[in-house]
Design an enzyme around this catalytic site. Sequence first.
Site, PDB file in Angstrom:
ATOM      1  N   THR A   1       6.414 -32.808 104.072  1.00  0.00           N
ATOM      2  CA  THR A   1       6.913 -32.373 105.378  1.00  0.00           C
ATOM      3  C   THR A   1       6.253 -31.036 105.734  1.00  0.00           C
ATOM      4  OG1 THR A   1       8.819 -31.070 104.607  1.00  0.00           O
ATOM      5  CG2 THR A   1       9.121 -33.448 104.830  1.00  0.00           C
TER       6      THR A   1
ATOM      7  N   SER B   1       1.080 -29.962 108.569  1.00  0.00           N
ATOM      8  CA  SER B   1      -0.002 -29.721 109.523  1.00  0.00           C
ATOM      9  C   SER B   1      -0.566 -28.307 109.489  1.00  0.00           C
ATOM     10  CB  SER B   1       0.473 -30.041 110.946  1.00  0.00           C
ATOM     11  OG  SER B   1       1.546 -29.191 111.322  1.00  0.00           O
TER      12      SER B   1
ATOM     13  N   GLY C   1      -0.433 -24.121 107.245  1.00  0.00           N
ATOM     14  CA  GLY C   1       0.062 -23.268 106.173  1.00  0.00           C
ATOM     15  C   GLY C   1       0.003 -23.897 104.795  1.00  0.00           C
ATOM     16  N   ILE C   2       1.077 -23.702 104.038  1.00  0.00           N
ATOM     17  CA  ILE C   2       1.138 -24.199 102.672  1.00  0.00           C
ATOM     18  C   ILE C   2       1.074 -25.721 102.634  1.00  0.00           C
ATOM     19  CG2 ILE C   2       2.612 -24.352 100.617  1.00  0.00           C
ATOM     20  CD1 ILE C   2       3.645 -21.541 101.388  1.00  0.00           C
TER      21      ILE C   2
ATOM     22  N   TYR D   1      17.314 -17.061 107.202  1.00  0.00           N
ATOM     23  CA  TYR D   1      16.223 -17.570 106.369  1.00  0.00           C
ATOM     24  C   TYR D   1      16.555 -17.396 104.888  1.00  0.00           C
ATOM     25  CZ  TYR D   1      11.553 -18.269 104.440  1.00  0.00           C
ATOM     26  OH  TYR D   1      10.490 -18.731 103.708  1.00  0.00           O
TER      27      TYR D   1
END
Length: 354
Positions: free
Chosen positions: A8, A11, A13-14, A193
């Site tokens: 997931t 598309s 970054g990590i 977060y």
Amino acid sequence: MQPVVLVTGASSGIGSALCKRLLREDAGVRLCLACRSMQKAAATKAVLLAAHPAAQVTLVRLDVSSLESVLRAASEIQCRFQRLDYLFLNAGIMPNTHISFKALISGLFSGKAVHMLSTAEGLITQEDCITADGLQAVFETNLFGHFILIRQLEPLLCCLEKPSLLIWTSSSNARKSAFSLTDYQHSKGKEPYSSSKYATDLASVALNKHFNKQGLYSSVVCPGLVMTNLTYGILPSFFWKLLMPIMWIIRFFTKTYTLTPYNGAEAQMDAYKAVSLLLPCTSESLSIVWLFKQKPESLDALMKYHSCTSPMGKNYVESRKVDVEEETAEIFYQKLLELEKYVLARLNAPLSPK
């Protein structure tokens, strides 16, 4: 039999870096990119196929901040695959972030400067919002949407003969002090977060308790400080460029400044190598296991695996015990089940696939 992997938030970054490393490790892997933006997902797929033309890469639209999207994606995934060997739960948000320069300056001249710079404790806050499902956006995106996805995909994940692994992207910012069982969505706080990432640690511990006997295992990894869209959202990009030389110096004092998405995906890759030993595969490179030399069932459910980078740029993984009480994890898990029952009833959706 080729490993089936779903990522997931693949598309950028990590997630994007992880997909590149997965195909570099085993070009025969069946890779599914689960992304909110199909345009970005298609661009990532094109990059992957340019490097690995024979790779099997598919796309599925998944917005973990929308339960309807999660249910549609889960149904589509079950139509495509008969099993899932790895589920990388990587998508996440850190919206409307504010940094406390007062805390930063005072922290730099305290004895906890390295800790502050490694975990961002006391430095950042966020302004959360409510999703269309009536849930806190950070909680639903970072945790609950993934939890529903797991529950819907249980038939593909639970198999004693072929163990599957859930790999959650947690954070060094996951702090017990930011989380409350009475406000687990963090609707009243300013650190959603941090709360959501600690909730991830709790959920992983509870999932191991409930699903290990069914052949499903869960681990949490921390990518370290990585320059992605999340971090660039905290400060303007030009400011980060000015800070970069200082951040390279800080790496001599703290090993979690991985900085690049490629380095940040180190722990995820080692987790992948762990389970690959249990799956039929012809790739000799998969026998190279650096961190996980034991089977998933022997892993400590209370450990978090941190991506680290040495001052000279060498990547490695370090395991650390999570600050989680199993009793708290179980109470939280039951609360998630109650919330699942409530929200799916509103959508007239089944609790689990038939």
